[in-house]
Motif scaffolding. Structure first.
Motif: not given
Length: 357
Positions: A122-127
């Motif tokens: 499960n992958c999340y990209l946080i900006y």
């Protein structure tokens, strides 16, 4: 006495790139090492519904080699890995304090996470940004539909940490530091802000006059016409500088004059010669020319060399306060610009093949 993080920052200020961003990343990563803080951050800030976190790890400034279709390596500010039961999670966090996104930076990060989603992670990209910088999710995740993108602001992090400071002494120190660098949730104008707004046009006209007129004439003669004036506002927003820039061949290098906002009490007045490693075909040749030039001109200094910074080069800087004892500040600043532009022209004369206009 300054907060402990501000004191440490002065020691670490020799860091390349964006030192406040790098330093804040380390400070925040340490906060998340607390298991309860981590779970609360995931659920209440990032809206990732997890009940427990096992086998967690936090790494900062991790380099991922370029994928076949990428032009460069990727280095997210923070990488968080953990398990909830049998489910594995990976988060990339990219933090910005005023600086712009690098070239296809978020898309490249999404591509790397896409490789992991294909393996069942499960992958999340946080900006995470200081200022509003809305992104088009469809472009960032164009080829990675299974990656989740979350965009947050630092003032939201400040509010979250403030709710928890009573339980965590370290959190209170983090809040002190965040306040000192302007990340608090105070969204009110101060009397100083009102005064600055009232005088904004006058200050802009004065800075423009320093860079235009005779300065523009010499710059154009030696290095070609500068880019459009509205670029100065873009530079101020994203790079904390109000400058006139003459882009050279292929934007491999550029010559810049203007005003740089600093962490000190006064801005710098600077003349800069810089190159973009990504566009520059022969970086060692440009660096060698710069070093030979500095041997004869010791008041110039290097910045960001041998780092992954978007722009690297040399500059000659003066504090704005150093000009204030003169009767005509604009005239003296123009004299400084003209003197240093003429010095810089020596590089072009001695190295005519270094991607000039």
């Amino acid at each position: 006495m300054k907060n402990v993080f501000s004191r440490l920052f002065r020691v670490l200020n020799s860091s390349s790139g964006h030192p406040h961003e790098d330093f804040l990343t380390e400070v925040f990563a340490e906060l998340l090492c607390d298991q309860e803080m981590m779970i609360d951050f995931l659920g209440n800030v990032l809206e990732i519904p997890v009940q427990e976190v096992k086998y967690s790890s936090i790494q900062t400034q991790v380099t991922f080699p370029a994928l076949p279709h990428h032009q460069m390596d990727s280095r997210p500010d923070m990488v968080i890995r953990f398990y909830e039961g049998q489910e594995s999670y990976v988060l990339f966090i990219e933090s910005k304090l005023g600086s712009p996104e690098g070239t296809d930076q978020l898309s490249r990060y999404a591509d790397h996470l896409g490789v992991l989603t294909n393996q069942g992670t499960n992958c999340y990209l946080i900006y995470l940004t200081q200022y509003f910088d809305e992104k088009d999710v469809s472009l960032i995740l164009a080829n990675q539909k299974n990656v989740v993108f979350r965009q947050k602001r630092w003032f939201q992090i400040f509010k979250w940490v403030k709710q928890l400071e009573a339980k965590n002494i370290y959190a209170s120190k983090v809040l002190d530091y965040m306040e000192e660098i302007g990340l608090e949730d105070n969204r009110q104008f101060t009397p100083v802000d009102v005064y600055a707004i009232q005088n904004m046009n006058r200050l802009q006209r004065m800075m423009d006059e320093c860079m235009d007129g005779v300065t523009d004439g010499v710059m154009t003669e030696h290095f070609g016409k500068a880019i459009q004036q509205n670029n100065r506002h873009t530079q101020l927003k994203y790079m904390e500088r109000y400058v006139k820039a003459s882009e050279q061949e292929g934007r491999a290098t550029e010559v810049v004059v203007g005003f740089y906002i600093t962490d000190e009490d006064y801005p710098f007045v600077s003349v800069v010669y810089e190159f973009c490693p990504r566009r520059c075909p022969d970086v060692p040749k440009v660096v060698a020319a710069m070093q030979n030039f500095m041997a004869a001109h010791p008041d110039w200094r290097t910045f960001n060399l041998n780092t992954d910074a978007e722009w690297q080069g040399i500059s000659c800087d003066r504090r704005l306060i150093d000009f204030l004892h003169h009767e005509d500040h604009i005239n003296e600043i123009q004299k400084f610009f003209l003197e240093k532009l003429k010095e810089l022209h020596e590089i072009k004369v001695k190295n005519p093949d270094l991607y000039w206009k």
